[in-house]
Design a protein around this motif. Structure first.
Motif, PDB file in Angstrom:
ATOM      1  N   ALA A 169       0.823  -1.214   0.000  1.00 56.27           N
ATOM      2  CA  ALA A 169       0.000   0.000   0.000  1.00 56.27           C
ATOM      3  C   ALA A 169       0.854   1.260   0.000  1.00 56.27           C
ATOM      4  O   ALA A 169       0.539   2.225  -0.707  1.00 56.27           O
ATOM      5  CB  ALA A 169      -0.934   0.004   1.207  1.00 56.27           C
ATOM      6  N   ILE A 170       1.930   1.273   0.768  1.00 57.66           N
ATOM      7  CA  ILE A 170       2.754   2.484   0.792  1.00 57.66           C
ATOM      8  C   ILE A 170       3.473   2.679  -0.539  1.00 57.66           C
ATOM      9  O   ILE A 170       3.711   3.817  -0.958  1.00 57.66           O
ATOM     10  CB  ILE A 170       3.761   2.475   1.967  1.00 57.66           C
ATOM     11  CG1 ILE A 170       4.737   1.305   1.872  1.00 57.66           C
ATOM     12  CG2 ILE A 170       3.024   2.455   3.291  1.00 57.66           C
ATOM     13  CD1 ILE A 170       5.747   1.263   3.006  1.00 57.66           C
ATOM     14  N   ASP A 171       3.773   1.584  -1.236  1.00 56.71           N
ATOM     15  CA  ASP A 171       4.350   1.703  -2.572  1.00 56.71           C
ATOM     16  C   ASP A 171       3.316   2.237  -3.558  1.00 56.71           C
ATOM     17  O   ASP A 171       3.603   3.132  -4.358  1.00 56.71           O
ATOM     18  CB  ASP A 171       4.871   0.352  -3.060  1.00 56.71           C
ATOM     19  CG  ASP A 171       6.197  -0.041  -2.418  1.00 56.71           C
ATOM     20  OD1 ASP A 171       6.729   0.751  -1.615  1.00 56.71           O
ATOM     21  OD2 ASP A 171       6.697  -1.140  -2.734  1.00 56.71           O
ATOM     22  N   ALA A 172       2.119   1.675  -3.519  1.00 58.06           N
ATOM     23  CA  ALA A 172       1.079   2.059  -4.478  1.00 58.06           C
ATOM     24  C   ALA A 172       0.626   3.498  -4.276  1.00 58.06           C
ATOM     25  O   ALA A 172       0.226   4.170  -5.241  1.00 58.06           O
ATOM     26  CB  ALA A 172      -0.120   1.117  -4.359  1.00 58.06           C
ATOM     27  N   ASN A 173       0.674   3.988  -3.036  1.00 61.02           N
ATOM     28  CA  ASN A 173       0.153   5.311  -2.719  1.00 61.02           C
ATOM     29  C   ASN A 173       1.236   6.338  -2.413  1.00 61.02           C
ATOM     30  O   ASN A 173       0.911   7.491  -2.124  1.00 61.02           O
ATOM     31  CB  ASN A 173      -0.799   5.211  -1.520  1.00 61.02           C
ATOM     32  CG  ASN A 173      -2.029   4.384  -1.814  1.00 61.02           C
ATOM     33  OD1 ASN A 173      -3.021   4.872  -2.334  1.00 61.02           O
ATOM     34  ND2 ASN A 173      -1.967   3.090  -1.480  1.00 61.02           N
ATOM     35  N   GLU A 174       2.507   5.912  -2.458  1.00 56.83           N
ATOM     36  CA  GLU A 174       3.622   6.803  -2.105  1.00 56.83           C
ATOM     37  C   GLU A 174       3.334   7.494  -0.775  1.00 56.83           C
ATOM     38  O   GLU A 174       3.377   8.709  -0.647  1.00 56.83           O
ATOM     39  CB  GLU A 174       3.868   7.829  -3.213  1.00 56.83           C
ATOM     40  CG  GLU A 174       4.293   7.200  -4.523  1.00 56.83           C
ATOM     41  CD  GLU A 174       4.615   8.225  -5.597  1.00 56.83           C
ATOM     42  OE1 GLU A 174       4.361   9.433  -5.359  1.00 56.83           O
ATOM     43  OE2 GLU A 174       5.140   7.833  -6.654  1.00 56.83           O
ATOM     44  N   ALA A 175       3.026   6.671   0.218  1.00 52.37           N
ATOM     45  CA  ALA A 175       2.580   7.185   1.506  1.00 52.37           C
ATOM     46  C   ALA A 175       3.254   6.416   2.635  1.00 52.37           C
ATOM     47  O   ALA A 175       4.177   5.626   2.418  1.00 52.37           O
ATOM     48  CB  ALA A 175       1.057   7.075   1.604  1.00 52.37           C
ATOM     49  N   PRO A 186      -6.980   4.895   6.042  1.00 53.12           N
ATOM     50  CA  PRO A 186      -6.140   5.972   5.515  1.00 53.12           C
ATOM     51  C   PRO A 186      -4.668   5.749   5.842  1.00 53.12           C
ATOM     52  O   PRO A 186      -4.317   5.211   6.892  1.00 53.12           O
ATOM     53  CB  PRO A 186      -6.676   7.221   6.237  1.00 53.12           C
ATOM     54  CG  PRO A 186      -8.058   6.861   6.654  1.00 53.12           C
ATOM     55  CD  PRO A 186      -8.019   5.394   6.969  1.00 53.12           C
ATOM     56  N   LEU A 187      -3.833   6.166   4.917  1.00 55.11           N
ATOM     57  CA  LEU A 187      -2.392   6.201   5.143  1.00 55.11           C
ATOM     58  C   LEU A 187      -2.002   7.620   5.530  1.00 55.11           C
ATOM     59  O   LEU A 187      -2.861   8.489   5.696  1.00 55.11           O
ATOM     60  CB  LEU A 187      -1.664   5.758   3.869  1.00 55.11           C
ATOM     61  CG  LEU A 187      -1.883   4.303   3.467  1.00 55.11           C
ATOM     62  CD1 LEU A 187      -1.514   4.095   2.002  1.00 55.11           C
ATOM     63  CD2 LEU A 187      -1.079   3.366   4.354  1.00 55.11           C
ATOM     64  N   LEU A 188      -0.728   7.854   5.690  1.00 55.98           N
ATOM     65  CA  LEU A 188      -0.226   9.180   6.032  1.00 55.98           C
ATOM     66  C   LEU A 188       0.584   9.747   4.878  1.00 55.98           C
ATOM     67  O   LEU A 188       1.320   9.016   4.210  1.00 55.98           O
ATOM     68  CB  LEU A 188       0.646   9.117   7.288  1.00 55.98           C
ATOM     69  CG  LEU A 188      -0.023   8.631   8.573  1.00 55.98           C
ATOM     70  CD1 LEU A 188       1.010   8.501   9.686  1.00 55.98           C
ATOM     71  CD2 LEU A 188      -1.140   9.583   8.991  1.00 55.98           C
ATOM     72  N   LYS A 189       0.456  11.051   4.664  1.00 50.99           N
ATOM     73  CA  LYS A 189       1.286  11.721   3.672  1.00 50.99           C
ATOM     74  C   LYS A 189       2.657  12.007   4.262  1.00 50.99           C
ATOM     75  O   LYS A 189       2.772  12.289   5.461  1.00 50.99           O
ATOM     76  CB  LYS A 189       0.633  13.035   3.251  1.00 50.99           C
ATOM     77  CG  LYS A 189      -0.718  12.892   2.587  1.00 50.99           C
ATOM     78  CD  LYS A 189      -1.290  14.256   2.234  1.00 50.99           C
ATOM     79  CE  LYS A 189      -2.661  14.141   1.585  1.00 50.99           C
ATOM     80  NZ  LYS A 189      -3.220  15.474   1.264  1.00 50.99           N
ATOM     81  N   PRO A 190       3.707  11.958   3.459  1.00 49.16           N
ATOM     82  CA  PRO A 190       5.022  12.376   3.971  1.00 49.16           C
ATOM     83  C   PRO A 190       4.963  13.831   4.406  1.00 49.16           C
ATOM     84  O   PRO A 190       4.226  14.642   3.831  1.00 49.16           O
ATOM     85  CB  PRO A 190       5.944  12.197   2.756  1.00 49.16           C
ATOM     86  CG  PRO A 190       5.243  11.207   1.880  1.00 49.16           C
ATOM     87  CD  PRO A 190       3.781  11.478   2.071  1.00 49.16           C
ATOM     88  N   PRO A 191       5.704  14.217   5.449  1.00 52.78           N
ATOM     89  CA  PRO A 191       5.677  15.618   5.904  1.00 52.78           C
ATOM     90  C   PRO A 191       6.229  16.550   4.835  1.00 52.78           C
ATOM     91  O   PRO A 191       7.114  16.186   4.070  1.00 52.78           O
ATOM     92  CB  PRO A 191       6.566  15.598   7.150  1.00 52.78           C
ATOM     93  CG  PRO A 191       7.435  14.401   6.989  1.00 52.78           C
ATOM     94  CD  PRO A 191       6.612  13.394   6.254  1.00 52.78           C
ATOM     95  N   THR A 192       5.658  17.746   4.790  1.00 49.64           N
ATOM     96  CA  THR A 192       6.123  18.720   3.818  1.00 49.64           C
ATOM     97  C   THR A 192       7.555  19.166   4.131  1.00 49.64           C
ATOM     98  O   THR A 192       7.982  19.154   5.297  1.00 49.64           O
ATOM     99  CB  THR A 192       5.214  19.953   3.782  1.00 49.64           C
ATOM    100  OG1 THR A 192       5.688  20.852   2.769  1.00 49.64           O
ATOM    101  CG2 THR A 192       5.212  20.689   5.117  1.00 49.64           C
TER     102      THR A 192
END
Length: 221
Positions: A169-175, A186-192
């Protein structure tokens, strides 16, 4: 059997992000070569010996859940110091007792060459009596996660599936996957990394702790 590692490389413990050492060896489904399994996920796991109670329960449950790993485009491969014919006898005993056939390959490693290449056995160790290590290897052959259990405690097969789901999932969503994540959550977005976004975020955590929408996967989310 054969590995492509030098003695110095074999003595070094593997880390997440390393390429999984290639090897060729006999197994219960015939000769196997690790690099031939690229383009799919692979879970390579060791067990101390055949005919041991904890390992038997693991193999029974893994065989019962084999279709779940297949749904995730993931191969299973086991590794043991015991001989190929010991593996055969053990699998026959499992089939007769539990009415389940173990069809994923079990590789023999009587000289500990593979165990040492993977850092599961120290260079001077003569056995793998305390080893129950698992490597999650992605389709590019990169080690993405590792777990190590003591000999007297069995693996959690649901957790193995959850870890595989999370990695995919983190690969598919870049998350990023948060604590206790389950497929579809829900996954998490990388911090800005933009200072203006930090200053304009809605609150003091919104710039680094941000959820995505529902995660996507391969039919199991």
């Amino acid at each position: 059997m054969d590995t492509n590692e030098t003695p110095a490389e074999s003595a070094r413990a593997l880390r997440i992000g390393d390429t999984a050492p290639d090897f060729e060896a006999r197994s219960t489904i015939g000769p196997v070569k690790l690099s031939a399994l690229r383009d799919r996920w692979l879970i390579l796991f060791s067990h101390p010996a055949d005919f041991t109670p904890v390992c038997t329960t693991e193999f029974v449950e893994l065989a019962r859940q084999a279709d779940e790993f297949e749904k995730r485009d993931c191969n299973l491969m086991a590794l043991s110091v015991d001989s190929l014919f010991s593996h055969f006898a053990w699998l026959r005993a499992i089939r007769d007792r539990f009415d389940v056939e173990v069809r994923f390959p079990i590789v023999e490693d009587p000289t500990l060459v593979i165990g040492r290449a993977y850092g599961m056995v120290a260079p001077k160790d003569n056995d793998s009596a305390t080893v129950r290590t698992t490597f999650f290897i992605d389709p590019a052959g990169v080690i993405r996660a590792m777990t190590c259990y003591p000999a007297n405690m069995g693996r959690s097969i649901p957790e193995m599936l959850r870890m595989l789901d999370a990695l995919q999932a983190i690969d598919a969503n870049e998350a990023l996957a948060p604590a206790n994540w389950q497929p579809g959550e829900p996954l998490l977005k990388p911090p800005t990394q933009d200072l203006d976004e930090v200053f304009t975020a809605g609150d003091e955590t919104a710039w680094f702790l941000r959820e995505t929408g529902r995660s996507t996967g391969k039919g199991h989310g």
